[in-house]
Design a protein around this motif. Sequence first.
Motif, PDB file in Angstrom:
ATOM      1  N   ASP A   1       0.821  -1.212   0.000  1.00  0.00           N
ATOM      2  CA  ASP A   1       0.000   0.000   0.000  1.00  0.00           C
ATOM      3  C   ASP A   1       0.853   1.259   0.000  1.00  0.00           C
ATOM      4  OD1 ASP A   1      -2.689   1.288   0.300  1.00  0.00           O
ATOM      5  OD2 ASP A   1      -1.797   1.987   2.189  1.00  0.00           O
TER       6      ASP A   1
ATOM      7  N   SER B   1      -7.967   5.414  -5.814  1.00  0.00           N
ATOM      8  CA  SER B   1      -9.264   4.804  -6.144  1.00  0.00           C
ATOM      9  C   SER B   1      -9.475   3.559  -5.288  1.00  0.00           C
ATOM     10  CB  SER B   1      -9.316   4.440  -7.637  1.00  0.00           C
ATOM     11  OG  SER B   1      -9.093   5.557  -8.453  1.00  0.00           O
ATOM     12  N   PRO B   2      -9.691   3.710  -3.983  1.00  0.00           N
ATOM     13  CA  PRO B   2      -9.793   2.532  -3.109  1.00  0.00           C
ATOM     14  C   PRO B   2     -10.980   1.641  -3.427  1.00  0.00           C
ATOM     15  CG  PRO B   2     -10.428   4.543  -1.947  1.00  0.00           C
ATOM     16  CD  PRO B   2      -9.846   4.974  -3.249  1.00  0.00           C
ATOM     17  N   GLU B   3     -12.032   2.206  -4.041  1.00  0.00           N
ATOM     18  CA  GLU B   3     -13.209   1.392  -4.337  1.00  0.00           C
ATOM     19  C   GLU B   3     -13.064   0.614  -5.641  1.00  0.00           C
ATOM     20  OE1 GLU B   3     -13.360   4.711  -4.146  1.00  0.00           O
ATOM     21  OE2 GLU B   3     -14.072   5.074  -2.099  1.00  0.00           O
ATOM     22  N   ASP B   4     -12.068   0.965  -6.447  1.00  0.00           N
ATOM     23  CA  ASP B   4     -11.888   0.333  -7.751  1.00  0.00           C
ATOM     24  C   ASP B   4     -11.106  -0.971  -7.575  1.00  0.00           C
ATOM     25  OD1 ASP B   4     -11.104  -0.352 -10.411  1.00  0.00           O
ATOM     26  OD2 ASP B   4     -11.401   1.728 -11.010  1.00  0.00           O
ATOM     27  N   SER B   5     -11.644  -2.044  -8.052  1.00  0.00           N
ATOM     28  CA  SER B   5     -11.006  -3.361  -7.878  1.00  0.00           C
ATOM     29  C   SER B   5      -9.832  -3.570  -8.821  1.00  0.00           C
ATOM     30  CB  SER B   5     -12.035  -4.480  -8.116  1.00  0.00           C
ATOM     31  OG  SER B   5     -13.125  -4.348  -7.238  1.00  0.00           O
TER      32      SER B   5
ATOM     33  N   ASP C   1      -5.605   1.534  -9.218  1.00  0.00           N
ATOM     34  CA  ASP C   1      -5.211   2.143  -7.950  1.00  0.00           C
ATOM     35  C   ASP C   1      -5.449   3.648  -7.908  1.00  0.00           C
ATOM     36  OD1 ASP C   1      -4.011  -0.255  -6.676  1.00  0.00           O
ATOM     37  OD2 ASP C   1      -2.657  -0.136  -8.409  1.00  0.00           O
TER      38      ASP C   1
END
Length: 684
Positions: free
Chosen positions: A569, A584-588, A591
């Motif tokens: 991280d 972009s923490p919600e993007d699988s 980054d």
Amino acid sequence: MAKCSKLELTWYNKDKALIPLAEGKYGYAWVESTDPRYCQTRPLIIDEYFAGEQAEKDPKATYSERANLTPQDGNLLILGESGDVLETLTRVPELVDKYVGQVKCIYIDPPFNTAQTFANYEDNLEHSVWLTMMRDRLLNMRSLLSDDGSIWVHLDDVENHRMRLLMDEVFGAENFIADFIWQKADGTRNNTNSVSVDQDYVCAYSKSSGFRINRLPRTAADNARFSNPDGDIRGLWWDDNPTAPGASTHQGMVYAIQNPITGELVYPGYGRCWAAEQSTIFECMSQYARYELRDLNDAEERASRCGVGVDKVREGVCGIVLADSLEISSIEAQKTIKRGNLPQFFWRKQGVGGIGKKSYIPDGGTVPATLLSNEDVGHNRGAKSELKALFPGVTPFTTPKPERLLERIIHIATNPGDIVLDCFGGSGTTAAVAQKMGRRWVTCELVEDTFNRFIVPRLSKVIANDDPGGVTFTQDREPKDGVTLPEKHDATAAEDSAKLLRALAKMDHITSEQQAHIKETMKLIATKKSTVRNWRGGGGFTTAHLAPECFSYDPELGLTTLTDAAHGDILVRTIAANLGFYLSPEDSYFDGHYNRKRLAVVDGLVDKAKVDEVMSHLPEGCSADIAATMVDEDMRDYVSSFENGSRVIHIPFGVFPHAPVSPDADESVELIDRIDPDRAGEDE
């Protein structure tokens, strides 16, 4: 003639940059400005959120308007070196949106460069190091300031004159506000073989001409000179100077005015002119008697007053003279004087004196003065007492700043809800006062022990309403019930008089009868303490620290290298920050993002399978930056074949493609020694 360049301060290695050598100390090395140890942006790691609740009002207490403000909770306390923190605030996209161009006031109390060792800091930077350190930070602070913002730099005699030149260079000489003088001592210092230095300086500059000061609330002492002896319906006034400088350039305002009672022709003083248009003064004089404009053929007298030759004085300037006889005019003038409510320009001494000008109590408060007396804003000794009350048995700082000093600066420079920044956190005074004044704040501190033992506990006490010192309360005096003080005298003056009377009553030669008279007099001026609460707690702040460095530089090899922290991280956050991507923490699959670009960080080898995976999830119309610690060269051509603007970036060479020019070996890692052991421990 050659074109002149602007005046600027030069110093050794001005074109170089500085990097800290160790965490928590003022130790630096010169490097090139392209050195990744200087260029890299370190993201913030959020640690903890502290919250407090605003207390209900006590019906028995008195509160100021400030106590009604909504406590701010979007505040940020950062553990880290000031230069690195400022780089983070001005480069990480999420922080850029929040702070760049948004900070209304910056107050800094940087290391004074006084060759002394304090309990918490090593404070002995050579002038060139100090100037480079401050220059780099000032440039970032200028970016953070709003167009109507200002910066206040607190220093002593050692560097203040150099700082003025540096501030001229960074902010522009035209944006200089003032050099404020703070009376930091409450008494003469006798532990010196020279003179007692009783003051510090606070050098203030604005970001632009859009800066506006807030005036100070007027006190009873401010209004003491105002009265209303003639019953003026416009309120209290004082007898001001009716003239202004500039007679030679305002010759049309240099003329005679005839007294309606004595008949004397009154001119402004030599070199001065009347301080209003002739039509305004004519209207005022006409309330005394009937006047007219008349050429008095007084060119010689007017030339003398203007300081010019008779052949240079403006012609055709008429005097304001009586239209009726002196006898008739005198009778009318005395009626006006008896009636009262005199005009703004009036005749003094019941009409037989010179001309006065009424100046009324200004609207909006008092203009701040550059002299900050310890009576008004506190002193070092009082600031130590404030900290001792918060941390019993501990003296954490040698020269802390009193809360009232910061209260004055923050009041002048900001309004509730504005952001205040201090990147040399010290004891946390700036943040504490900003919180109590309903401002948002950002501050940082490089010494971890200071951060954890003093600043966090202090600010926690503030939001928990457990800090009764500083500007939480305003202590004053007011007349006791039934006591009415004379006009122009306030409760403070009455208490001073009472102290004198009490001392007088104790003297041996005072008789019992005289003591009785003194006691009766003291009843007439009796006062009591008045306590007003300005703060009820509430709001909150977030603590954070800078992520560890991911990039280093080997000057012998001339190569940028990765540190042990460059994984997981931390690596993702660092690459996003340095390439200007929002996380972009919600993007699988990605980054980071910025407009129609996406970021994928690979801690390892990027091969064809990884590229295909990234491209398969890339939204239509977007491109991808694939940053990896290992790159197969064939992948650059393969990614280009997608023809959508995507690219492969090697970590670290693609992030820092320009290696610094290799300096001479004796300068590559030059260490700057800042502590003279023989002078360490001297008090400021």
